[in-house]
Design an enzyme around this catalytic site. Structure first.
Site, short mmCIF file in Angstrom:
data_model
loop_
_atom_site.label_atom_id
_atom_site.label_comp_id
_atom_site.label_asym_id
_atom_site.label_seq_id
_atom_site.Cartn_x
_atom_site.Cartn_y
_atom_site.Cartn_z
N SER A 155 0.65 -1.22 0.01
CA SER A 155 -0.01 -0.05 -0.10
C SER A 155 0.89 1.19 0.08
O SER A 155 1.87 1.14 0.57
CB SER A 155 -0.86 0.11 1.10
OG SER A 155 -1.46 0.99 1.48
N TYR A 190 -2.29 0.20 10.22
CA TYR A 190 -2.52 -0.64 8.89
C TYR A 190 -1.06 -0.19 8.09
O TYR A 190 -0.66 -1.26 7.59
CB TYR A 190 -3.58 -0.01 8.16
CG TYR A 190 -3.67 -0.33 6.78
CD1 TYR A 190 -4.18 -1.72 6.40
CD2 TYR A 190 -3.23 0.53 5.60
CE1 TYR A 190 -4.36 -2.06 5.12
CE2 TYR A 190 -3.43 -0.01 4.41
CZ TYR A 190 -3.96 -1.13 4.38
OH TYR A 190 -3.89 -1.77 2.57
#
Length: 327
Positions: free
Chosen positions: A126, A151
Site C-alpha cells: 500500500s 495499517y
C-alpha cells in the site's frame, strides 16, 4: 498458470480472478469472508466464475495447516497475496487484529509458498507505507520508517517478511504498492463508494478536513493489469528477484475536486458537511511509476474522470434493484 489469490472474493481480488480466468488460467481463491462488509457483495462478484477452472477455499490465511492441506496437490505456480484487514481508521481502533491478519497472515502465506515450493509471490502492499512523505512523487527507494497508522505499519512489515523469504528460499517476490484503488464493486467503506451512496440517499457528503488533501487514485482495471504484468515477469525469470513497485495513477486529485467529480458523474449536486481531519490520514499520495514502466511496461490507462464515470454507471445500476447500504 495456476494462481492462488488470497482475498480472491474481495474488491481487487475478485477483479483479478476474473481477469486471470478470462486469460485462460486456473485460479484457486482463498477468502474468509470477513464481516467487515456484507458477504453477499463478495459472493455476487464471483458467482459466475467457471467452476472447472475456479476453486474457492473458505478459510483464514493465518490457518497455515488448512491452506497447506488444501493446496498440497494443486500444483500452484504463483501466489498473489491480497488478503488483509483493510482500512486506516479501523486499524487505529483494533491494532492487534490488524497485526494478526496482515503480519501473521502474510507470514503464513510465505510459509505455504516455501513449504510447497511455490517460487513466485506477489504481495499487495500500500502507498500508506510512505506516511506523510515530504518528497513527491513517492519513489520506491524513499525512506519509509515513519508510518502513521497501524495499517501502514503492517503493510511495511509484510514487505520486510517477503524480503526475508526471498533471501532465505530464493522466492521471487514483488511487493506492489497500490495507490487508492477505486472502481466497480469497490468496498463500501471507501470514500468514492461512500460518497455515491450519500448522493443517492440525499445526504450531505462528509468531507474530512478542508478538502485540500490530495490522493493518487488508480482505477481497478489498471491495478489488475499491473498485477498480471508482475506475474508474467516474475514467472519468466531465470534468477529470483525481490522488487518493490508502485502502481498508481501518477496524478493527484484534491478531495474537494473528487467530490465535485463524483457528483458530476452521478448527475447530482453534492452538499458538503465538513468534519475534522481523521487520525492516520496522510496529506497526499502521489506515485512515481517509472519503475513500473521500466520493469513491467505498465502505465495506467484510465483518467480520473473516465474512472469516476465508470464507477457511477456501476453504482447506479447496482442499487437500482436493491436497498442502498447505510453510510
Amino acid at each position: 498458470m495456476h494462481v492462488c489469490v488470497t482475498g480472491g472474493a474481495g474488491f481487487i481480488g475478485g477483479h483479478l480472478c476474473r481477469r486471470l480466468l478470462n486469460d485462460g488460467h486456473r485460479v484457486t481463491a482463498i477468502d474468509n469472508f470477513d464481516p467487515f462488509y456484507p458477504r453477499a457483495i463478495k459472493e455476487e462478484g464471483i458467482e459466475d466464475f467457471p467452476r472447472d477452472r475456479f476453486t474457492l477455499i473458505e478459510t483464514d490465511i493465518c490457518n497455515t495447516d488448512a491452506i497447506l492441506h488444501a493446496l498440497h496437490a494443486r500444483n500452484v505456480d504463483a501466489i498473489v497475496h491480497l488478503a488483509a484487514k483493510a482500512g486506516v481508521r479501523p486499524s487505529i481502533e483494533t491494532p492487534v487484529a490488524y497485526e494478526r491478519t496482515n503480519v501473521g497472515g502474510t507470514q503464513s502465506m510465505l510459509e505455504v509458498a516455501q513449504e510447497l515450493g511455490i517460487d513466485t509471490f506477489i504481495y499487495g502492499s500500500s502507498s500508506s507505507v510512505y506516511g506523510n512523505n515530504d518528497t513527491v512523487p513517492f519513489a520506491e527507494d524513499d525512506r519509509v520508517e515513519h508510518p502513521i497508522s497501524p495499517y501502514a505499519a503492517t503493510k511495511r512489515s509484510g514487505e520486510l517478511l517477503a524480503h526475508t523469504f526471498h533471501h532465505l528460499y530464493d522466492i521471487t517476490t514483488h511487493c506492489l504498492r497500490f495507490f487508492t484503488v477505486y472502481g466497480p464493486r469497490q468496498r463500501p467503506d471507501l470514500a468514492i463508494h461512500k460518497f455515491a451512496r450519500q448522493l443517492l440517499t440525499d445526504q450531505p457528503i462528509t468531507m474530512y478536513g478542508d478538502g485540500t488533501s490530495r490522493r493518487d487514485y488508480t482505477f481497478v482495471d489498471d491495478i489488475v493489469d499491473g498485477i498480471v504484468k508482475s506475474l508474467h515477469r516474475a514467472t519468466s525469470l531465470d534468477d529470483p528477484e525481490y522488487e518493490i513497485i508502485n502502481l498508481g495513477g501518477s496524478e493527484t486529485t484534491q478531495l474537494k475536486d473528487l467530490i465535485a467529480g463524483i457528483g458530476d458523474a452521478m448527475g447530482i449536486e453534492p452538499e458538503i458537511k465538513q468534519l475534522p481531519t481523521q487520525p492516520g490520514d496522510v496529506e497526499r499520495t502521489y506515485a512515481d511509476i517509472s519503475k513500473a514502466r521500466d520493469l513491467l511496461d505498465w502505465v495506467p490507462d484510465t483518467t480520473i474522470d473516465e474512472g469516476l464515470q465508470k464507477f457511477a454507471d456501476w453504482v447506479k445500476s447496482y442499487y437500482a434493484d436493491r436497498p442502498v447500504l447505510e453510510v
